[in-house]
Design a protein around this motif. Structure first.
Motif, PDB file in Angstrom:
ATOM      1  N   UNK A 308       5.609   3.240 -24.495  1.00  0.00           N
ATOM      2  CA  UNK A 308       6.245   3.935 -23.428  1.00  0.00           C
ATOM      3  C   UNK A 308       5.119   4.819 -22.663  1.00  0.00           C
ATOM      4  N   UNK A 309       3.938   5.177 -23.428  1.00  0.00           N
ATOM      5  CA  UNK A 309       2.633   5.868 -23.212  1.00  0.00           C
ATOM      6  C   UNK A 309       1.939   4.900 -22.308  1.00  0.00           C
ATOM      7  N   UNK A 310       2.153   3.858 -22.311  1.00  0.00           N
ATOM      8  CA  UNK A 310       1.029   2.832 -21.480  1.00  0.00           C
ATOM      9  C   UNK A 310       1.259   2.988 -20.033  1.00  0.00           C
ATOM     10  N   UNK A 311       0.304   2.883 -19.320  1.00  0.00           N
ATOM     11  CA  UNK A 311       0.626   2.788 -17.544  1.00  0.00           C
ATOM     12  C   UNK A 311       0.424   1.285 -17.188  1.00  0.00           C
ATOM     13  N   UNK A 312      -0.177   0.617 -18.117  1.00  0.00           N
ATOM     14  CA  UNK A 312      -0.489  -0.734 -17.198  1.00  0.00           C
ATOM     15  C   UNK A 312       0.763  -1.742 -17.479  1.00  0.00           C
ATOM     16  N   UNK A 313       0.817  -2.355 -16.518  1.00  0.00           N
ATOM     17  CA  UNK A 313       1.985  -3.110 -16.397  1.00  0.00           C
ATOM     18  C   UNK A 313       1.679  -4.752 -16.217  1.00  0.00           C
TER      19      UNK A 313
END
Length: 786
Positions: A308-313
């Motif tokens: 959930x801490x990741x920003x890349x998609x």
């Protein structure tokens, strides 16, 4: 009978012949045996027994030192080969110009001629580089022994300095002038030659991006018509390696994971007065992120929280910097949760069919290694704490190599050091690490002289004094004095980037500003005091808290008649404002997911009334969105600004409190050329408005001209309005435009990148305006620093 005699005579002649043959063989054998027998005696004849030494010709060097250098002991028997070795050792000592060894009986005579002592060193023929810089670069020094080898090495070093400035044809010849007492003057004769420019920079193998786009990111530039002032087109060999890294980073950040620079060839032109730089590259395929997942190999650690801490998609263009920032984000989360020695390992799976890269972030437990201490060396002015606060790691923390690398980058980004090396090494035990920080300080103060020109203020000059490492504390202190035909400013700025040892930036501004504008019928004067606190609340956003105090007044210009509104506001005299404000800023233009696009958004509120004469609320906001299209050749930009002033109390506001729109905000009009106006007393005074909004849409693009000219074209469309004059003293005034109307302006621009800075020529036409507006069809903005 005759035949028999003949036969008998022949038979009898063989005895003498055999006897002679045997004698010849015995003599030959004797000679051979004798040769082998007496060879040792000949060898022994080349040996010498040395019982004493006689040293001649030495002046500075003691005889005992010279004898010891030969390696021969008294009473020693030496061969010719050993004498030759002694001869070579004396020459290799570097202090003798000539050496001669002569055995005389049992005495070895050593004749030497010492190298002279350097009396003085001078540089001749240099105009582009000062003596002090060249003398610092050489190893030869006065009152030291002169050696041709060292002088030649110094000449090569001087030539390297010229080569770094693009003068690869420079020649340096060391010469000596003999003086008395075995002294010489060392003279370096320099023929500087001319700078060799880069006539053309081209690429082979590029398909996604044009040569024009790639040239823009390189440090090496093509020669242009202003090369007298521009040094980027000068050929410097070391710059080529930097350019190779820059272009590699450019492609990698855009998803070209297989990119490589095959070669960077530099060739002379036929006239040998310039270079061609040709880069042969392989782009490969462009990849995007595929599936993004997180798994944990540490018991008790839930990977869902880290995911959930990741920003890349998925679908975002692949970039190593996004991987790095994702790792940092997950490691910070681990620190908050108390997971020590957390390491995040990205495992990338290539999907060549759909050109995606699946990334799995694996949470593992790293080795139990601690930071024993951080050793800092080389800082003579900068305090240790200025360097230490760039580390998120302190003594006793778990060792994280990535954190150390990031800290090193922050130290280099300070700009205080010419060299900043950060290297970990094993500590007192294998489970501990010592981080060595070796820095070399450089000057941090600067004096800037600048010139400016604008339609609003005319020509002006600016003098700036700035110290970015004040007293070695990492603080910034600056003084700016600027004066133009219609305005003056005297400002002192102070910045403490780490207030109370935290990443809390404190800014303080003190200043005096005055205007004497030809676009207004009054002059202004303002004294201000503005402290501010800023801190980051995320990677891309920050919050600012500020206080502002200012005392301002409006003055009537000589022989100028004012309208009713301006006259009444001049009568108010000096007024003070005491305001508290807060601003929120979000900027993804540099740290966002898309290297070709970004947005900026800022909103702020200021409240006045905590003391002072004025009471109001002022709200402002702005937003900017920008992207590059068509192989990043064309820039598209849209921006929006709004402002609202809510005046409180029984006093009237003044024009300097309200919003006045100039050409920097809304092109196509004079300063304060649109909005409400007072036409009383035969005047035409702009009185500003309580509300405004402006939207700007623009694009800039290549013109197809040679890139070395630095010219680009642009088009723009501006639309906006300034209106509302509540809390304005309109007694006796003739007001027009109070309700406002939307104005529309279109135009074209010529952008010129010069060594003085970017020049922008705007040619505009108002599609819709009011009759009382002051239109301005041409605008030029230029700022220069020397």
């Amino acid at each position: 009978m005759t035949d028999r005699r003949g036969a008998g005579t022949s038979c009898g002649g063989q005895k003498p012949t055999n006897k002679i043959l045997w004698q010849t063989l015995r003599i030959f054998s004797f000679v051979i045996i004798a040769s082998f027998t007496f060879l040792p005696e000949v060898a022994r004849a080349q040996s010498y027994t040395i019982n004493s030494f006689d040293v001649e010709g030495n002046r500075r060097i003691e005889s005992s030192t010279i004898i010891a250098r030969t390696g021969i002991q008294p009473g020693q028997t030496v061969t010719a080969g050993q004498l030759n070795d002694a001869f070579q050792r004396l020459l290799d000592s570097g202090v003798f110009e000539t050496v001669e060894l002569t055995p005389r009986g049992n005495t070895l005579v050593i004749e030497v001629e010492e190298y002279p002592t350097i009396n003085q060193i001078s540089i001749e023929g240099n105009r582009r580089v000062k003596d002090d810089l060249l003398l610092e670069a050489i190893n030869s020094q006065p009152r030291r022994v002169f050696t041709p080898q060292l002088a030649e090495a110094d000449a090569d070093q001087i030539a390297e300095i010229y080569s770094a400035q693009g003068r690869v044809s420079a020649t340096v010849i060391p010469r000596i002038i003999r003086r008395s007492d075995n002294r010489v003057d060392l003279v370096f004769e320099i023929a500087e030659g001319t700078t060799i420019e880069v006539e053309r920079v081209s690429f082979v193998g590029n398909r996604a991006y044009s040569d024009r786009r790639l040239r823009r990111i390189l440090e090496t530039k093509q020669a242009n018509i202003l090369r007298t002032f521009l040094r980027g087109d000068t050929f410097i060999a070391d710059r080529i390696e930097f350019d190779k890294q820059v272009i590699r980073d450019f492609y990698l950040s855009r998803g070209y994971v297989d990119f490589r620079v095959n070669s960077a060839n530099v060739e002379f032109t036929r006239e040998r007065d310039a270079f061609f730089l040709v880069m042969n590259i392989t782009e490969g395929q462009k990849f995007s992120f595929g599936k993004i997942s997180t798994v944990s190999e540490i018991p008790g650690v839930d990977p869902a929280a880290y995911q959930a801490a990741l920003k890349i998609r998925p679908g975002v263009t692949y970039s190593p910097s996004l991987i790095e920032s994702s790792i940092a984000r997950q490691e910070r989360l681990g620190l908050k949760q108390g997971v020590d020695f957390l390491r995040v390992e990205p495992r990338v799976t290539r999907n060549p069919r759909d050109l995606t890269l699946d990334v799995q972030f694996v949470l593992t437990r790293g080795p139990r290694i601690f930071v024993e201490r951080i050793d800092i060396e080389g800082n003579t002015t900068t305090l240790d704490r200025v360097i230490r606060r760039q580390f998120d790691t302190v003594e006793g923390d778990p060792f994280n190599p990535r954190e150390i690398r990031q800290s090193a980058e922050r130290i280099r980004a300070l700009g205080f050091f010419a060299v900043a090396d950060v290297e970990p090494r094993e500590g007192s035990t294998p489970s501990q690490v010592i981080v060595d920080v070796d820095v070399e300080e450089q000057p941090t103060g600067s004096l800037s002289l600048g010139g400016s020109y604008s339609i609003s203020d005319g020509f002006g000059i600016a003098i700036g004094l700035n110290e970015s490492n004040f007293l070695g504390r990492g603080q910034n202190l600056g003084l700016t004095l600027s004066t133009a035909q219609d305005s003056e400013q005297y400002i002192i700025n102070f910045t403490e980037p780490y207030l109370l040892g935290r990443r809390l930036q404190f800014d303080l501004g003190l200043g005096l500003a005055s205007t004497n504008s030809s676009f207004a019928s009054y002059d202004t004067k303002r004294v201000f005091f503005e402290p501010q606190l800023s801190y980051a609340i995320s990677e891309l956003s920050s919050l600012r808290l500020r206080y502002g105090w200012n005392r301002s007044e409006m003055k009537q210009q000589d022989d100028e008649v004012n309208g009713a509104v301006i006259a009444s506001e001049i009568e108010q005299g000096k007024r003070t404002s005491s305001t508290l404000g807060v601003s929120y800023l979000y900027d993804s233009r540099r740290g966002g997911l898309n290297p070709n696009a970004g947005v900026l958004f800022e909103v702020g509120v200021d409240a006045a009334g905590l003391g002072g004469d004025n009471e109001f609320y002022k709200t402002t906001a702005r937003g900017i969105a920008q992207t590059r299209v068509l192989n990043e050749e064309v820039v598209l930009r849209a921006s929006m600004e709004v402002g609202a002033l809510h005046w409180q109390g029984d006093d009237f506001s003044r024009v300097i409190d309200r919003f006045l729109i100039g050409p920097n905000t809304f092109r196509g009009f004079e300063p304060a050329g649109l909005g409400p106006r007072d036409l009383s007393n035969g005047q035409d005074d702009a009185i500003g408005g309580n509300y405004y909004w402006v939207a700007r849409f623009e694009s800039d693009f290549p013109l197809g001209l040679p890139e070395e000219l630095g010219l680009r074209g642009g088009v723009f469309y501006d639309v906006g309005n300034v209106y509302n004059i509540n809390n304005v003293n309109t007694a006796g005034a003739d007001i027009v435009g109070a309700d406002g109307s939307i104005r529309h302006v279109i135009g074209v621009s010529v952008l010129w990148e010069t060594p003085f800075g970017p020049l922008r020529f705007n040619f505009s036409k108002a599609l819709k305006k009011e009759d009382f507006d002051k239109e301005q069809n041409f605008d030029l903005t230029v700022q220069a620093r020397f």
